[in-house]
Design a protein around this motif. Structure first.
Motif, PDB file in Angstrom:
ATOM      1  N   VAL A 175       2.743   5.896  -2.884  1.00  0.00           N
ATOM      2  CA  VAL A 175       1.820   4.797  -2.559  1.00  0.00           C
ATOM      3  C   VAL A 175       1.546   3.946  -3.793  1.00  0.00           C
ATOM      4  O   VAL A 175       1.143   2.786  -3.673  1.00  0.00           O
ATOM      5  N   TRP A 176       1.740   4.512  -4.989  1.00  0.00           N
ATOM      6  CA  TRP A 176       1.525   3.764  -6.226  1.00  0.00           C
ATOM      7  C   TRP A 176       2.830   3.229  -6.822  1.00  0.00           C
ATOM      8  O   TRP A 176       2.829   2.658  -7.903  1.00  0.00           O
ATOM      9  N   MET A 177       3.920   3.423  -6.105  1.00  0.00           N
ATOM     10  CA  MET A 177       5.217   2.990  -6.621  1.00  0.00           C
ATOM     11  C   MET A 177       5.443   1.511  -6.305  1.00  0.00           C
ATOM     12  O   MET A 177       5.174   1.071  -5.188  1.00  0.00           O
ATOM     13  N   PRO A 178       5.947   0.720  -7.260  1.00  0.00           N
ATOM     14  CA  PRO A 178       6.222  -0.696  -6.986  1.00  0.00           C
ATOM     15  C   PRO A 178       7.192  -0.870  -5.826  1.00  0.00           C
ATOM     16  O   PRO A 178       8.233  -0.209  -5.768  1.00  0.00           O
ATOM     17  N   GLN A 179       6.834  -1.738  -4.870  1.00  0.00           N
ATOM     18  CA  GLN A 179       7.629  -1.941  -3.662  1.00  0.00           C
ATOM     19  C   GLN A 179       9.054  -2.382  -3.984  1.00  0.00           C
ATOM     20  O   GLN A 179      10.009  -1.979  -3.311  1.00  0.00           O
ATOM     21  N   HIS A 180       9.229  -3.202  -5.024  1.00  0.00           N
ATOM     22  CA  HIS A 180      10.561  -3.740  -5.302  1.00  0.00           C
ATOM     23  C   HIS A 180      11.555  -2.650  -5.694  1.00  0.00           C
ATOM     24  O   HIS A 180      12.760  -2.798  -5.505  1.00  0.00           O
ATOM     25  N   LEU A 181      11.061  -1.527  -6.231  1.00  0.00           N
ATOM     26  CA  LEU A 181      11.965  -0.436  -6.574  1.00  0.00           C
ATOM     27  C   LEU A 181      12.486   0.251  -5.325  1.00  0.00           C
ATOM     28  O   LEU A 181      13.623   0.722  -5.286  1.00  0.00           O
ATOM     29  N   PHE A 182      11.669   0.302  -4.288  1.00  0.00           N
ATOM     30  CA  PHE A 182      12.111   0.879  -3.019  1.00  0.00           C
ATOM     31  C   PHE A 182      13.196   0.022  -2.373  1.00  0.00           C
ATOM     32  O   PHE A 182      14.141   0.529  -1.778  1.00  0.00           O
ATOM     33  N   CYS A 183      13.064  -1.290  -2.482  1.00  0.00           N
ATOM     34  CA  CYS A 183      13.972  -2.213  -1.798  1.00  0.00           C
ATOM     35  C   CYS A 183      15.255  -2.487  -2.583  1.00  0.00           C
ATOM     36  O   CYS A 183      16.173  -3.112  -2.057  1.00  0.00           O
ATOM     37  N   LYS A 184      15.316  -2.076  -3.826  1.00  0.00           N
ATOM     38  CA  LYS A 184      16.461  -2.416  -4.666  1.00  0.00           C
ATOM     39  C   LYS A 184      17.745  -1.823  -4.095  1.00  0.00           C
ATOM     40  O   LYS A 184      17.811  -0.635  -3.776  1.00  0.00           O
ATOM     41  N   ASN A 185      18.790  -2.663  -3.952  1.00  0.00           N
ATOM     42  CA  ASN A 185      20.027  -2.215  -3.318  1.00  0.00           C
ATOM     43  C   ASN A 185      21.131  -1.890  -4.315  1.00  0.00           C
ATOM     44  O   ASN A 185      22.316  -1.952  -3.997  1.00  0.00           O
TER      45      ASN A 185
END
Length: 364
Positions: A179-189
């Motif tokens: 929940v504290w992780m930057p969203q853009h790192l999740f979406c990085k392809n």
């Protein structure tokens, strides 16, 4: 049990009729049982992250798909996990935290009771090869899948019920730190940089910090958040613990989380086939994962559950119709389409345990 077939949403056609209601991650009923699909419904459901549907099919109406959970349990679990994600994302006081842990306890009990009442000794999980559009969706799907696996293995291992509940709660909350992780790192392809990977790995410590001071949560459940990426040989994180230093519940959650991650796609890679993921785990047994746990899981998980649509290396397309207890990784496939994708008027079956040169090439 209802008679139905599990079909990839994009492979559904107008005119097909739903055998089960379509329920969103938030527990909202999108379409009711019996609704006839049209192209607008199909496209809308896919864009909402609904990757498969259960439909009526005269060619497969005798194939009974036994979902390990009741729809009521799935809906309640989705709602609670969504609320937990939102609450902890914006900060939460201990009083409210106890409420959400209480709901987590209730979800665990419902899942355990559903699985304990299931006649099938093996575990057949149909939520595989799915795509999540955001970090919240991934948290919910992963938490639910890992909890189902954990509950089943706890029952198989004949753990005391209080321990199975604690294991399930740890499974539900093991990734709460994201929940504290930057969203853009999740979406990085593409592959994360060293700095980005270090940031992502902090989610284990963040999750532990969020959970350890909640008095109503068993401490061994909180350890699942901290230690689920530790490895037997000390190569894991965050503390580089070895073997006996890792809590047994964290070992289970780490193993089950790895399997679930491998069998679901990520922005930077495709999902592995279930048997491929099991091979990866087995190759790492004794070094990364507890060997006895890998063997127990491997012997009880049905990698190709009944109702799953598959394509064989022959090019034929069909549905898993039977899974035998002696050959759980070599199911019987009812062939519905030829290699040229022509629908068969008279489907036939191939028992993969009797045809070792034929294998499942992909889930469709």
């Amino acid at each position: 049990m209802p008679k139905m077939r599990r079909v990839s949403t994009l492979m559904c056609r107008p005119g097909m009729r739903l055998s089960k209601p379509v329920i969103s991650d938030r527990g909202v009923t999108l379409l009711k049982h019996g609704v006839e699909l049209n192209q607008l419904y199909i496209q809308k459901l896919f864009t909402m992250g609904i990757d498969y549907l259960f439909i009526d099919d005269p060619m497969t109406e005798d194939i009974i798909i036994e979902d390990p959970l009741r729809e009521e349990t799935r809906a309640f679990a989705r709602i609670q996990l969504q609320q937990i994600f939102s609450a902890f994302s914006y900060g939460i006081d201990m009083g409210k935290a106890d409420f959400y842990i209480g709901q987590c306890h209730k979800v665990s009990l419902m899942i355990i009771d559903d699985l304990d009442g299931c006649n099938n000794e093996s575990l057949m999980l149909t939520n595989m090869n799915t795509k999540c559009n955001n970090i919240e969706q991934r948290f919910i799907l992963n938490a639910l899948n890992v909890c189902i696996y954990a509950a089943k293995m706890g029952l198989i291992e004949s753990l005391p019920k209080k321990d199975i509940i604690a294991l399930c709660m740890g499974a539900l909350l093991h990734d709460l730190g994201i929940v504290w992780m930057p969203q853009h790192l999740f979406c990085k392809n593409e592959k994360l940089t060293t700095e980005e990977l270090t940031e992502v790995q902090k989610h284990t410590e963040w999750g532990y910090q969020l959970l350890i001071n909640i008095k109503s949560l068993p401490h061994n459940a909180a350890y699942c958040a901290l230690q689920h990426h530790e490895k037997m040989d000390g190569s894991g994180y965050p503390l580089k613990l070895k073997d006996y230093q890792i809590h047994p519940f964290a070992k289970w959650v780490g193993l089950l989380d790895a399997y679930d991650a491998m069998t679901n796609s990520r922005p930077y890679r495709k999902a592995l086939m279930p048997h491929e993921a099991l091979d990866v785990l087995y190759a790492s047994a004794g070094t990364l994962y507890e060997k006895s746990m890998v063997e127990s899981f491997r012997n009880k998980v049905a990698v190709f559950p009944v109702g799953l649509n598959v394509k064989l290396n022959t090019g034929e397309i069909g549905i898993v119709s039977k899974v035998g207890p002696s050959f759980m990784h070599r199911p019987t496939i009812r062939i519905l389409k030829t290699p040229s994708c022509e629908e068969l008027l008279k489907p036939y079956e191939i028992d993969l345990s009797q045809h070792l040169n034929i294998m499942v090439r992909e889930i469709v």
